[in-house]
Design a protein around this motif. Structure first.
Motif, PDB file in Angstrom:
ATOM      1  N   GLU A   1      16.698  65.268  12.429  1.00  0.00           N
ATOM      2  CA  GLU A   1      17.354  64.997  13.714  1.00  0.00           C
ATOM      3  C   GLU A   1      17.821  66.287  14.372  1.00  0.00           C
ATOM      4  O   GLU A   1      17.869  66.394  15.582  1.00  0.00           O
ATOM      5  CB  GLU A   1      18.566  64.088  13.491  1.00  0.00           C
ATOM      6  N   CYS A   2      18.227  67.232  13.518  1.00  0.00           N
ATOM      7  CA  CYS A   2      18.711  68.519  14.011  1.00  0.00           C
ATOM      8  C   CYS A   2      17.802  69.598  13.435  1.00  0.00           C
ATOM      9  O   CYS A   2      17.491  69.559  12.235  1.00  0.00           O
ATOM     10  CB  CYS A   2      20.151  68.718  13.536  1.00  0.00           C
ATOM     11  N   PRO A   3      17.337  70.558  14.213  1.00  0.00           N
ATOM     12  CA  PRO A   3      16.436  71.592  13.689  1.00  0.00           C
ATOM     13  C   PRO A   3      17.031  72.285  12.460  1.00  0.00           C
ATOM     14  O   PRO A   3      18.200  72.696  12.472  1.00  0.00           O
ATOM     15  CB  PRO A   3      16.297  72.571  14.858  1.00  0.00           C
ATOM     16  N   GLY A   4      16.235  72.350  11.402  1.00  0.00           N
ATOM     17  CA  GLY A   4      16.671  73.028  10.181  1.00  0.00           C
ATOM     18  C   GLY A   4      17.326  72.136   9.152  1.00  0.00           C
ATOM     19  O   GLY A   4      17.610  72.573   8.031  1.00  0.00           O
ATOM     20  N   LEU A   5      17.621  70.870   9.507  1.00  0.00           N
ATOM     21  CA  LEU A   5      18.239  69.941   8.552  1.00  0.00           C
ATOM     22  C   LEU A   5      17.326  68.729   8.363  1.00  0.00           C
ATOM     23  O   LEU A   5      17.213  67.871   9.237  1.00  0.00           O
ATOM     24  CB  LEU A   5      19.610  69.478   9.045  1.00  0.00           C
ATOM     25  N   VAL A   6      16.674  68.672   7.210  1.00  0.00           N
ATOM     26  CA  VAL A   6      15.791  67.549   6.862  1.00  0.00           C
ATOM     27  C   VAL A   6      16.575  66.610   5.948  1.00  0.00           C
ATOM     28  O   VAL A   6      17.097  67.034   4.910  1.00  0.00           O
ATOM     29  CB  VAL A   6      14.517  68.042   6.142  1.00  0.00           C
TER      30      VAL A   6
END
Length: 629
Positions: free
Chosen positions: A427-432
């Protein structure tokens, strides 16, 4: 059970026969030396299978995480040390990526240690596939069967096939379950553990002496037996974390993420602020991608980015109880296919006792969930209908609750998206974030998460995923007969209360326990028992040895008394009172290993007692099987 149900089952069989090629393949067992792979796999196997292999120290692991700066970040930082998180760390490290993992409590301290201990092959998906003529459900069966096979092969000392018996009190039930499970054999093909079969009422009574011959106004017509997998869940999880460490991952338990680090310019998540909960020290650890594998707590990590984010987790409580071994025979489980409210309840032999469960009810998310008395009573009532012995509350040796992180895709429009399958989302770039799923499919879940991380961070792995054919620490060189070597070559040197050290036999029960818990590393535990005078049992009636505490402190990142009694050995889950009796000695040995002061010893004793309070055994429960003196 109606004739229409059986006709529907027969119609579904034709569809499934076509989908699975119409043939059953019985696969020979696969030896580790025949499992294929190139030079990368061979190199990993040598490292993990080295009899003298030792994981890096805790301080060395922490130094790697502290050294991951903004100019020299890790490729992947995993939050969560359960089955999925540890699986992600192992997968990423074996692809040649720089990996770190932090876990607030201990490896497997949450849901991953509180399962039914079954490695499900998806038999219930098959029923849905047939009755709904749903090819999607059928694919889930194929997937679960494949992952079950891989898990058993990758940790053979901790996992095995277990026959499970379904009682039938009506001939329609016999035909229905027999046809359904024969269809399951067909679908399993080369992933089949053993063929299912029907047993008459008389044969069933011989195999399962406590099985009731009469149901509600009906006589037992027979049973249908099929095979599923069984495991020692937390020890598989600890094995995953230690194998990841040997493969190059920096894994650190008792390390809590207090906040995420965001790049001001790009708004990308670039790391985490971590607190070592044992020392209170905080540090920043940078990574190109952060993987949120915090299980039921994954929403709390997501809220660090956006306080108003829509929850992904719909928590469900699953309660299990442990009863004496005489409730079930050593090599046969029992399945109650439908309870009063439509649930399935299992009663299974496990580590010398009987585990029964589970429930499925809404719950709140808490670090130490406790079973409610009505849930314990529900399980006792469900199994009592199928047994010919008195089922007593006073026989409950231990009871625990686990929180299933049922996943809901936050982008979906309706709550019908709640699933027992897993969800991977960025949902947020860099956080899977990866959540949901089940123990059986942890490996493929981890593979999906690492694939997503590689895509997100534009990472450059040296090779594709290899975990399908990679055995865990302790598996290499292990054979079912390995315990005989321990029994023949080692003695247990025991310290008496007077301070003398006297020899004791490495009896079959102790040797089998060590062999199955530690695999090919068991000889190292036996050496400690023999050479350091730590051969005494920790509690009467159980095979656990003092030497295991020392070994786990040195080689398995065991940092607290609860780490040992709950996750390294399973005494808290098997017998709460025995765990309480062993606690003082566990603390003494850990204090010696970790150089604790008296204040820390007192704190550990108190934490151990508080933890055991959340396991609702009966205060009157007493059971000694006479095997472990």
């Amino acid at each position: 059970m109606s004739a229409a149900s059986i006709r529907r089952l027969a119609a579904g069989a034709a569809v499934i026969a076509a989908a699975s090629g119409g043939a059953v393949y019985l696969a020979p067992s696969v030896a580790s030396s025949d499992r294929g792979g190139g030079p990368i796999l061979d190199s990993l196997r040598r490292r993990i299978g080295d009899p003298s292999a030792s994981v890096p120290s805790r301080s060395a692991q922490e130094s790697v995480l502290i050294g991951a700066s903004s100019s020299n970040p890790l490729d992947v930082l995993v939050i969560g040390g359960g089955a999925t998180g540890s699986g992600v760390a192992l997968d990423a490290a074996t692809r040649g990526l720089r990996v770190g993992l932090v876990e607030r409590e201990d490896f497997s301290s949450g849901t991953s240690s509180r399962s039914t201990k079954l490695i499900h092959g998806g038999v219930r998906y098959l029923e849905k596939a047939v009755f709904n003529l749903d090819y999607g459900q059928l694919k889930l069966v194929f997937h679960a069967l494949e992952e079950r096979k891989q898990l058993i092969e990758n940790a053979p000392h901790l996992c095995h096939a277990l026959p499970c018996m379904t009682p039938c009190f009506d001939w329609f039930e016999v035909v229905y379950f027999w046809m359904g499970l024969k269809m399951y054999d067909l679908v399993a093909g080369p992933r089949l553990l053993h063929l299912s079969r029907y047993y008459s009422a008389k044969e069933s009574a011989e195999l399962f002496p406590t099985l009731a011959m009469k149901g509600k106004e009906k006589n037992l017509r027979g049973t249908v037996v099929y095979y599923d997998g069984q495991m020692n869940d937390s020890r598989v999880n600890v094995g995953l974390a230690c194998t990841a460490a040997l493969a190059g991952a920096a894994v650190l338990n008792h390390a809590e993420v207090v906040s995420l680090i965001t790049d001001d310019a790009t708004k990308r998540i670039v790391g985490a602020r971590v607190r070592n909960t044992l020392t209170g020290k905080e540090f920043d650890s940078y990574a190109k991608v952060v993987v949120n594998a915090a299980g039921p707590f994954c929403d709390s990590i997501r809220k660090m980015v956006d306080e108003d984010t829509k929850p992904m987790i719909c928590p469900s409580s699953g309660v299990h109880i442990v009863l004496p071994d005489y409730y079930s025979p050593e090599g046969m489980g029992l399945i109650v296919p439908k309870t009063k409210d439509g649930r399935v309840v299992f009663m299974l032999p496990w580590l010398g006792r009987t585990v029964a469960g589970t429930t499925d009810s809404n719950t709140s998310i808490t670090a130490l969930p406790e079973p409610h008395e009505d849930e314990i009573q529900f399980i006792l009532d469900a199994i009592s209908d199928y047994l010919n012995i008195k089922v007593r509350r006073t026989d409950v040796l231990s009871a625990w609750s686990g929180i299933r992180p049922l996943a809901m895709d936050p982008t979906a429009k309706s709550t019908e998206s709640i699933s027992r399958d897993h969800v991977v989302i960025e949902e947020c770039p860099g956080l899977v974030t990866i959540t949901g799923g089940k123990w059986t499919t942890y490996r493929s879940m981890a593979e999906d998460a690492v694939d997503a991380a590689i895509k997100s961070g534009k990472l450059t792995p040296t090779n594709e995923c290899v975990t399908q054919k990679l055995q865990l620490l302790g598996s290499y060189g292990w054979e079912p007969s390995s315990f005989t070597v321990l029994a023949q070559q080692y003695v247990r040197m025991k310290k008496t209360y007077g301070g003398k050290v006297v020899p004791g036999a490495m009896d079959t029960a102790a040797a089998k326990h060590l062999s199955h818990a530690y695999g090919s590393m068991a000889n190292r535990v036996a050496t400690i028992a023999q050479e350091e005078g730590l051969g005494k049992r920790l509690a009467h009636g159980h095979p656990f040895l003092e030497a295991e505490v020392a070994y786990c402190a040195r080689h398995e990142y065991c940092e607290s008394a609860v780490d040992f009694i709950a996750r390294r050995c399973r005494i808290a889950f098997l017998d709460t009172d025995a765990a309480a009796r062993a606690l003082q000695r566990v603390v003494e040995i850990l204090a010696s290993e970790h150089k604790w002061d008296k204040s820390r010893e007192k704190q550990e004793l108190q934490k151990g007692k508080e933890f055991l309070q959340t396991f609702k055994s009966s205060k009157n429960a007493q059971f000694h099987d006479g095997k472990h003196k």
